[in-house]
Scaffold this motif. Structure first.
Motif, PDB file in Angstrom:
ATOM      1  N   VAL A 117      37.419  29.070  30.802  1.00 55.39           N
ATOM      2  CA  VAL A 117      37.221  29.824  32.039  1.00 55.39           C
ATOM      3  C   VAL A 117      36.945  31.283  31.705  1.00 55.39           C
ATOM      4  N   GLU A 118      35.913  31.836  32.311  1.00 52.41           N
ATOM      5  CA  GLU A 118      35.528  33.224  32.078  1.00 52.41           C
ATOM      6  C   GLU A 118      35.942  34.090  33.254  1.00 52.41           C
ATOM      7  N   LEU A 119      36.563  35.236  32.954  1.00 52.76           N
ATOM      8  CA  LEU A 119      36.922  36.209  33.976  1.00 52.76           C
ATOM      9  C   LEU A 119      36.193  37.506  33.671  1.00 52.76           C
ATOM     10  N   THR A 120      35.392  37.979  34.607  1.00 55.04           N
ATOM     11  CA  THR A 120      34.607  39.175  34.392  1.00 55.04           C
ATOM     12  C   THR A 120      34.508  39.960  35.688  1.00 55.04           C
ATOM     13  N   THR A 121      33.878  41.123  35.625  1.00 56.66           N
ATOM     14  CA  THR A 121      33.630  41.906  36.829  1.00 56.66           C
ATOM     15  C   THR A 121      32.144  42.231  36.907  1.00 56.66           C
ATOM     16  N   VAL A 122      31.655  42.384  38.115  1.00 62.76           N
ATOM     17  CA  VAL A 122      30.262  42.774  38.341  1.00 62.76           C
ATOM     18  C   VAL A 122      30.244  43.949  39.299  1.00 62.76           C
ATOM     19  N   ARG A 144      32.893  44.501  51.707  1.00 59.35           N
ATOM     20  CA  ARG A 144      31.788  44.316  50.768  1.00 59.35           C
ATOM     21  C   ARG A 144      31.284  45.668  50.235  1.00 59.35           C
ATOM     22  N   VAL A 145      31.220  46.675  51.095  1.00 62.45           N
ATOM     23  CA  VAL A 145      30.730  47.993  50.697  1.00 62.45           C
ATOM     24  C   VAL A 145      31.750  48.738  49.838  1.00 62.45           C
ATOM     25  N   ASN A 146      33.035  48.705  50.238  1.00 58.40           N
ATOM     26  CA  ASN A 146      34.063  49.524  49.597  1.00 58.40           C
ATOM     27  C   ASN A 146      34.685  48.902  48.357  1.00 58.40           C
ATOM     28  N   ALA A 147      34.495  47.605  48.150  1.00 61.32           N
ATOM     29  CA  ALA A 147      35.131  46.949  47.003  1.00 61.32           C
ATOM     30  C   ALA A 147      34.534  47.406  45.679  1.00 61.32           C
ATOM     31  N   GLY A 148      33.287  47.895  45.669  1.00 63.86           N
ATOM     32  CA  GLY A 148      32.685  48.401  44.441  1.00 63.86           C
ATOM     33  C   GLY A 148      32.328  47.314  43.454  1.00 63.86           C
ATOM     34  N   GLY A 149      32.060  46.114  43.943  1.00 62.65           N
ATOM     35  CA  GLY A 149      31.749  44.992  43.071  1.00 62.65           C
ATOM     36  C   GLY A 149      32.733  43.865  43.277  1.00 62.65           C
ATOM     37  N   ALA A 150      32.901  43.025  42.263  1.00 61.27           N
ATOM     38  CA  ALA A 150      33.760  41.857  42.431  1.00 61.27           C
ATOM     39  C   ALA A 150      34.334  41.404  41.099  1.00 61.27           C
ATOM     40  N   THR A 151      35.491  40.767  41.180  1.00 59.95           N
ATOM     41  CA  THR A 151      36.051  39.999  40.072  1.00 59.95           C
ATOM     42  C   THR A 151      35.462  38.595  40.151  1.00 59.95           C
ATOM     43  N   VAL A 152      34.941  38.096  39.036  1.00 63.11           N
ATOM     44  CA  VAL A 152      34.270  36.800  39.038  1.00 63.11           C
ATOM     45  C   VAL A 152      34.984  35.841  38.101  1.00 63.11           C
ATOM     46  N   VAL A 153      35.319  34.684  38.616  1.00 57.63           N
ATOM     47  CA  VAL A 153      35.887  33.588  37.833  1.00 57.63           C
ATOM     48  C   VAL A 153      34.800  32.532  37.671  1.00 57.63           C
ATOM     49  N   VAL A 177      44.630  52.207  51.472  1.00 57.23           N
ATOM     50  CA  VAL A 177      43.958  50.927  51.705  1.00 57.23           C
ATOM     51  C   VAL A 177      43.394  50.412  50.384  1.00 57.23           C
ATOM     52  N   VAL A 178      43.520  49.126  50.165  1.00 48.53           N
ATOM     53  CA  VAL A 178      42.975  48.478  48.975  1.00 48.53           C
ATOM     54  C   VAL A 178      41.840  47.554  49.403  1.00 48.53           C
ATOM     55  N   TRP A 179      40.690  47.672  48.735  1.00 47.16           N
ATOM     56  CA  TRP A 179      39.548  46.796  48.981  1.00 47.16           C
ATOM     57  C   TRP A 179      39.342  45.912  47.763  1.00 47.16           C
ATOM     58  N   GLY A 180      38.984  44.671  47.960  1.00 44.10           N
ATOM     59  CA  GLY A 180      38.776  43.772  46.822  1.00 44.10           C
ATOM     60  C   GLY A 180      37.810  42.650  47.144  1.00 44.10           C
ATOM     61  N   MET A 181      37.183  42.120  46.106  1.00 44.16           N
ATOM     62  CA  MET A 181      36.254  41.008  46.255  1.00 44.16           C
ATOM     63  C   MET A 181      36.424  40.074  45.070  1.00 44.16           C
ATOM     64  N   THR A 182      36.564  38.788  45.335  1.00 48.85           N
ATOM     65  CA  THR A 182      36.710  37.778  44.291  1.00 48.85           C
ATOM     66  C   THR A 182      35.665  36.693  44.504  1.00 48.85           C
ATOM     67  N   VAL A 183      34.979  36.344  43.431  1.00 51.16           N
ATOM     68  CA  VAL A 183      33.992  35.269  43.494  1.00 51.16           C
ATOM     69  C   VAL A 183      34.385  34.198  42.487  1.00 51.16           C
ATOM     70  N   VAL A 184      34.389  32.955  42.924  1.00 49.67           N
ATOM     71  CA  VAL A 184      34.681  31.806  42.068  1.00 49.67           C
ATOM     72  C   VAL A 184      33.428  30.951  41.976  1.00 49.67           C
ATOM     73  N   GLU A 185      32.892  30.813  40.773  1.00 52.81           N
ATOM     74  CA  GLU A 185      31.722  29.961  40.544  1.00 52.81           C
ATOM     75  C   GLU A 185      32.145  28.750  39.720  1.00 52.81           C
ATOM     76  N   VAL A 186      31.908  27.581  40.240  1.00 51.70           N
ATOM     77  CA  VAL A 186      32.261  26.343  39.543  1.00 51.70           C
ATOM     78  C   VAL A 186      30.984  25.544  39.317  1.00 51.70           C
ATOM     79  N   GLY A 187      30.691  25.260  38.069  1.00 50.15           N
ATOM     80  CA  GLY A 187      29.459  24.578  37.725  1.00 50.15           C
ATOM     81  C   GLY A 187      29.431  23.124  38.141  1.00 50.15           C
ATOM     82  N   ALA A 188      28.277  22.530  38.027  1.00 48.08           N
ATOM     83  CA  ALA A 188      28.072  21.154  38.467  1.00 48.08           C
ATOM     84  C   ALA A 188      29.006  20.192  37.747  1.00 48.08           C
ATOM     85  N   ASN A 189      29.576  19.263  38.519  1.00 48.37           N
ATOM     86  CA  ASN A 189      30.413  18.163  38.016  1.00 48.37           C
ATOM     87  C   ASN A 189      31.681  18.631  37.314  1.00 48.37           C
TER      88      ASN A 189
END
Length: 444
Positions: A117-122, A144-153, A177-189
């Motif tokens: 599993v890869e954890l990165t930021t964009v 979406r504007v204030n988070a400054g990007g996202a943590t990606v799993v 105030v805390v702003w945050g964005m998390t994205v989870v990408e799960v590949g095929a199968n």
């Protein structure tokens, strides 16, 4: 009881068709494009969907067919509390988020990542964010504007993880105030369970997007076990691929105000979404869960089950479930259920199911909603078998929540959450202090 069946940045820009297709190619089969959010206008010439079947609230309903989306907060009107989508939310409590002040504050994060599993930021300008479903309200756009990007799993294709991916997100104070964005990408199968465990004290708005590749099986567990006084708003989006299965379990226990909006879109046929939730509101807590399932492709399934309990003066829960079956969504199966258990006087549960059907060629569709007090017959039966009144009450509530909590694929977490629920029951007034016929309180 009622029941009815049937860091600050520029805004992200939307990717072009070629760019979106490239982003989608790693997760979905050939010919399946990136999901860029639902249509934003009603059916032509109607002001609403042609032939829609809708019930569950007064006009205007704020139905999915009328939904507007944008990444620009200024495209949304300033929230007054009179809007359909905000009318239940206490404005005084949520106002610090809606003011949209930029902030460098962040939640502390502890992670447990299985091998592979890869954890990165964009950054905010990463094409990944442009291809995600768009915000559905002003708060989500501000996030979406204030988070400054996202943590990606990222979970690679074909992966079979040996344990859950866990992100423990803890607030260390509510001043900023805390702003945050998390994205989870799960590949095929692939098969993966992802846990987002929120705790501590914070004023937090977070976006979560889960992209489920073709044939993948994904479970997202989101726990809101905040300290008293915390405020949490969020938009959760799931994009479900061909023949994929997405399971979401939301557990809301802590905080002063929690308002979560969950959305599901399907990219192709054969997708399944199972959305479940448990919430327990104590005195003065406001817990609000809104769901929107957009059936726009054939032969997909959705099932929604949310259960809540309330106790104490001014405890308030809100559940709004919207399901739309578009004309192309033939072969759809869908059902949504909401149950609320009111444990004391002074608590209020609002439940609003909405179902819009634009094609008659479906397998099944329906919904149910009910709110009531303890089942006195169940209590009397248990007491008549020699079980003391307090234990009987705990058994009834445990049984009420058990079918949802058991869906959590992490036994230790499920046990912890059920223990938290039982601790809250200890704060209830004695059963003998509540209004029940005297005969029903005495064992036979």
């Amino acid at each position: 009881m009622t029941d009815s069946n049937t860091t600050p940045t520029e805004p992200a820009t939307v990717a072009g068709p070629a760019e979106s297709a490239a982003l989608a190619s790693e997760l979905f089969a050939d010919g399946v494009g990136a999901q860029a959010g639902p249509p934003t206008t009603p059916a032509a010439g109607t002001g609403g969907p042609a032939g829609a079947h809708s019930h569950g609230g007064p006009a205007p309903t704020g139905s999915p067919a009328e939904r507007f989306t944008s990444t620009d907060p200024d495209d949304f009107p300033v929230v007054t509390g009179r809007e359909e989508e905000w009318r239940f939310t206490p404005m005084k409590r949520v106002r610090p988020l809606l003011e949209g002040a930029a902030s460098d504050a962040r939640l502390s994060v502890e992670t447990d990542l299985p091998d592979g599993v890869e954890l990165t930021t964009v950054g905010a300008d990463d094409p990944l964010l442009a291809g995600l479903p768009q915000p559905v309200d002003r708060l989500a756009a501000l996030t979406r504007v204030n988070a400054g990007g996202a943590t990606v799993v990222r979970v690679p294709a074909e992966a079979q993880l040996d344990r859950p991916v866990t992100l423990s997100l803890r607030g260390t104070g509510a001043d900023d105030v805390v702003w945050g964005m998390t994205v989870v990408e799960v590949g095929a199968n692939a098969a993966a369970t992802v846990v987002l465990d929120h705790s501590g004290e914070a004023t937090y708005s977070g976006g979560v997007a889960v992209v489920v590749g073709d044939g993948a099986q994904v479970e997202l567990v989101s726990v809101q076990d905040w300290a008293p006084g915390a405020v949490h708003g969020g938009q959760y989006d799931a994009v479900v691929g061909r023949d994929a299965t997405y399971t979401q379990v939301v557990v809301t226990l802590g905080g002063d105000l929690v308002r979560l909006v969950s959305n599901v879109d399907y990219t192709s046929t054969g997708g399944t979404a199972d959305l479940s939730g448990v919430y327990f509101a104590d005195e003065t807590q406001h817990q609000e869960h809104r769901l929107w399932v957009d059936h726009s492709t054939p032969n997909c399934v959705s099932n929604v089950v949310y259960k809540g309990a309330l106790q104490g003066e001014e405890a308030h829960t809100v559940w709004v479930g919207d399901v739309r079956i578009r004309p192309a969504a033939t072969g759809t199966e869908t059902y949504e259920l909401n149950r609320n258990l009111v444990l004391t006087d002074g608590a209020r549960a609002d439940s609003v199911p909405n179902l819009e059907i634009e094609t008659g060629e479906i397998v099944s569709a329906g919904h149910a909603s009910a709110t009531g007090r303890f089942d006195d017959e169940q209590l009397f039966y248990l007491c008549s078998r020699g079980i003391d009144a307090e234990t009987a009450r705990r058994l009834v509530v445990r049984g009420f929540f058990a079918d949802v909590v058991e869906k959590i694929g992490v036994p230790a977490l499920a046990d912890r959450l059920m223990g938290s629920i039982e601790q809250r029951l200890g704060a209830l007034p004695g059963l003998e202090e509540q209004e029940h016929p005297e005969s029903e309180l005495q064992p036979a």
